[in-house]
Design a protein around this motif. Structure first.
Motif, short mmCIF file in Angstrom:
data_model
loop_
_atom_site.label_atom_id
_atom_site.label_comp_id
_atom_site.label_asym_id
_atom_site.label_seq_id
_atom_site.Cartn_x
_atom_site.Cartn_y
_atom_site.Cartn_z
N VAL A 17 40.53 45.65 46.81
CA VAL A 17 41.38 46.75 46.37
C VAL A 17 41.86 46.51 44.94
O VAL A 17 41.79 47.42 44.09
CB VAL A 17 42.58 46.95 47.33
CG1 VAL A 17 43.66 47.82 46.70
CG2 VAL A 17 42.11 47.55 48.64
N GLU A 18 42.33 45.32 44.65
CA GLU A 18 42.83 45.04 43.30
C GLU A 18 41.72 45.11 42.27
O GLU A 18 41.94 45.57 41.14
CB GLU A 18 43.55 43.70 43.26
CG GLU A 18 44.92 43.74 43.90
CD GLU A 18 45.82 44.84 43.33
OE1 GLU A 18 45.91 45.00 42.09
OE2 GLU A 18 46.45 45.55 44.14
N ARG A 19 40.53 44.68 42.63
CA ARG A 19 39.39 44.75 41.70
C ARG A 19 39.10 46.22 41.35
O ARG A 19 38.93 46.58 40.17
CB ARG A 19 38.16 44.09 42.32
CG ARG A 19 36.98 44.02 41.37
CD ARG A 19 35.79 43.31 41.98
NE ARG A 19 36.14 41.97 42.42
CZ ARG A 19 35.89 41.48 43.63
NH1 ARG A 19 35.27 42.23 44.54
NH2 ARG A 19 36.23 40.27 43.97
N PHE A 20 39.05 47.07 42.36
CA PHE A 20 38.77 48.49 42.13
C PHE A 20 39.93 49.14 41.37
O PHE A 20 39.72 49.89 40.42
CB PHE A 20 38.51 49.19 43.46
CG PHE A 20 38.07 50.63 43.35
CD1 PHE A 20 37.52 51.14 42.19
CD2 PHE A 20 38.21 51.47 44.43
CE1 PHE A 20 37.11 52.47 42.11
CE2 PHE A 20 37.81 52.79 44.37
CZ PHE A 20 37.25 53.31 43.21
N ALA A 21 41.16 48.84 41.74
CA ALA A 21 42.32 49.41 41.06
C ALA A 21 42.33 48.99 39.59
O ALA A 21 42.61 49.82 38.71
CB ALA A 21 43.61 48.98 41.75
N ASP A 22 41.99 47.75 39.30
CA ASP A 22 41.94 47.30 37.90
C ASP A 22 40.87 48.06 37.11
O ASP A 22 41.07 48.40 35.94
CB ASP A 22 41.66 45.80 37.84
CG ASP A 22 42.88 44.96 38.20
OD1 ASP A 22 44.01 45.50 38.23
OD2 ASP A 22 42.70 43.75 38.46
N ARG A 23 39.75 48.33 37.75
CA ARG A 23 38.69 49.09 37.07
C ARG A 23 39.17 50.52 36.79
O ARG A 23 38.86 51.07 35.72
CB ARG A 23 37.43 49.11 37.92
CG ARG A 23 36.72 47.79 37.97
CD ARG A 23 35.47 47.90 38.79
NE ARG A 23 34.88 46.61 39.02
CZ ARG A 23 34.03 46.34 39.99
NH1 ARG A 23 33.65 47.30 40.82
NH2 ARG A 23 33.54 45.15 40.13
#
Length: 108
Positions: free
Chosen positions: A11-17
């Motif tokens: 989730v954090e990886r996608f949110a950061d993108r």
């Protein structure tokens, strides 16, 4: 108790993108993909926390808020899964797969 780290990491990886994406990319579908995912994760968390109750639907706060909405919904689901004593382990895998699929479709 489930180890929800794979979910929070995805989730954090996608949110950061999403946070780093230009407005044009967000408007071409990346934000819509992230928002649909945020809504789904929020509904899943609510079903674990309050089975039998009608889930509340996350409002659309716009393309610039979607990363934060996704982060909150993902953390809520991770926490619900972590606290749920009887949550089937496959729920975590399904949630991670949803995040990874949405991230691929968003093409970020």
């Amino acid at each position: 108790m489930l180890d929800t780290t794979p979910l929070t990491v995805a989730v954090e990886r996608f949110a950061d993108r999403l946070r780093a994406a230009p407005q044009s990319r967000l408007q071409r579908g990346a934000a819509a993909e992230g928002f649909a995912l945020a809504r789904e994760l929020a509904v899943r968390a609510q079903r674990i926390e309050a089975p039998g109750e009608e889930p509340r639907i996350m409002p659309d706060a716009g393309v610039f808020a979607v990363a934060d909405q996704l982060g909150v919904a993902g953390r809520d689901l991770a926490e619900a899964l972590r606290r749920a004593e009887s949550a089937p382990p496959e729920l975590l895998g399904e949630a991670v797969a949803l995040v990874e699929g949405a991230a691929r479709r968003a093409r970020l």
